[in-house]
Write an enzyme that holds these catalytic residues in place. Structure first.
Site, PDB file in Angstrom:
ATOM      1  N   CYS A 281      35.028  36.134  34.998  1.00  0.00           N
ATOM      2  CA  CYS A 281      33.973  37.105  35.245  1.00  0.00           C
ATOM      3  C   CYS A 281      32.823  36.846  34.289  1.00  0.00           C
ATOM      4  O   CYS A 281      32.971  36.992  33.069  1.00  0.00           O
ATOM      5  CB  CYS A 281      34.493  38.531  35.068  1.00  0.00           C
TER       6      CYS A 281
ATOM      7  N   HIS B  80      29.708  38.436  34.152  1.00  0.00           N
ATOM      8  CA  HIS B  80      29.014  39.587  33.565  1.00  0.00           C
ATOM      9  C   HIS B  80      29.840  40.192  32.434  1.00  0.00           C
ATOM     10  O   HIS B  80      29.292  40.634  31.418  1.00  0.00           O
ATOM     11  CB  HIS B  80      28.683  40.632  34.646  1.00  0.00           C
TER      12      HIS B  80
END
Length: 349
Positions: free
Chosen positions: A98, A100
């Protein structure tokens, strides 16, 4: 007013930090003292799902979370050379990479180092897909969030110009890229939808139908790790080319119908790998990618590899809250709940 700390509650308490990157939330929970078994990060990921998944559910699902909640669970690294290790979570389970959340954790690690009197700006974060290198650059304005850049694991194009028959849309052509997770990537025009004018709900529905069909009919094999061999989502784009120096948009559908507000770091990495495989970009070319919030990440090919590229993605993360979640033992939703598809589902529960 009575302080909640004065109440003698029979409850578990989870201290969390809430941040966001380009509007996409990440709830961070430190589980390093949880006693999670496993020598590797993937073994810890499996153990978390088997033994402590109630904590993920409590943090991600309603009423403490919401349908598009996202989280990062810090666990002990499997190698002392790593500064931290993380399990990425969402409402339907665990993801392998991921971007972000990596940006948010980069800022958190940087700020923790500063509080400890260290000027460390480079970190290695152990992720389920592999180690990720992070570099933090403080802003000239001391009140501004620092820029966080990460170089992900090897990203590559699994297939180009693949296609299938999709009910309601006809013959649809797409690419499959890997940026720490696998995505089907295609311009929305190939579904007969104008990216900028079609209602978001229609784009989301079309992406979900594509993912469902691909998951039901295709396999996605990672060259080294079976635990990474699954289709995480789909990315609809505003065009079939990326141009260095120009902004491009994408809509990322992942998990079980979650929509990323950010451009999606692993998705940007996958798009860069596909664009590089098509000869659209060269190492060092910079491209701005914007997601559903409109806030952009900068993406570039740091260097080519034998199979694909090492992608570099930059963004900024912001603090929202520091809080303690309370899970009372008699609370019927201590482990969260999801809205049913229909009220009749309550009758069969």
């Amino acid at each position: 007013m009575v302080s909640i700390n004065d109440l003698e509650l029979k409850a578990d308490r989870l201290s969390v930090i809430d941040m966001h990157t380009a509007g996409e939330p990440v709830r961070i929970y430190d589980a390093t003292l949880l006693g999670l078994p496993g020598e590797t990060i993937l073994e810890k990921r499996r153990a978390m799902g088997e033994r402590f998944d109630h904590l993920r559910r409590a943090m991600m699902l309603e009423p403490r979370g919401h349908a598009d909640m996202y989280g990062a669970i810090l666990v002990p690294p499997s190698d002392p050379a790593y500064d931290a290790a993380v399990l990425f979570t969402h409402v339907s389970g665990y993801s392998t990479m991921c971007g972000h959340a990596t940006v948010a954790l980069g800022r958190l690690l940087y700020d923790q180092a500063r509080l400890q009197g260290r000027s460390q700006t480079r970190f290695t974060l152990e992720c389920p897909c592999g180690p990720v290198a992070i570099e933090v650059t403080p802003d000239a304005d001391p009140a501004a969030a620092p820029s966080v850049r990460f170089e992900s694991v090897e990203s590559f194009a699994l297939s180009l110009d693949d296609s299938l028959e999709l009910e309601g849309f006809g013959h649809v052509q797409f690419d499959v890229g890997y940026g720490g997770a696998f995505y089907a990537i295609l311009p929305s025009s190939r579904l007969g939808l104008d990216f900028h004018q079609t209602p978001l709900e229609q784009l989301v529905d079309a992406a979900g139908k594509l993912v469902a069909e691909l998951r039901a009919t295709r396999s996605f094999r990672h060259p080294q790790e079976p635990d990474l061999s699954f289709l995480y989502g789909a990315i609809l784009t505003d065009g079939d080319h990326v141009t260095p120096g120009q902004l491009t948009h994408n809509l990322c559908w992942f998990g079980e119908a979650q929509i990323d507000r950010s451009p999606t770091g692993s998705g940007v990495s996958a798009r860069l790998a596909v664009a590089h495989a098509r000869g659209q970009i060269a190492p060092g070319d910079s491209i701005a990618f914007a997601g559903a919030s409109g806030q952009a990440f900068d993406g570039a090919v740091a260097r080519p590899t034998e199979r694909g590229v090492i992608a570099a993605v930059s963004g900024r993360a912001y603090y929202m809250a520091r809080s303690e979640l309370i899970l009372e033992t008699q609370d019927p939703f201590a482990q969260g709940f999801m809205l049913p598809a229909r009220f009749g589902d309550f009758l069969s529960a």
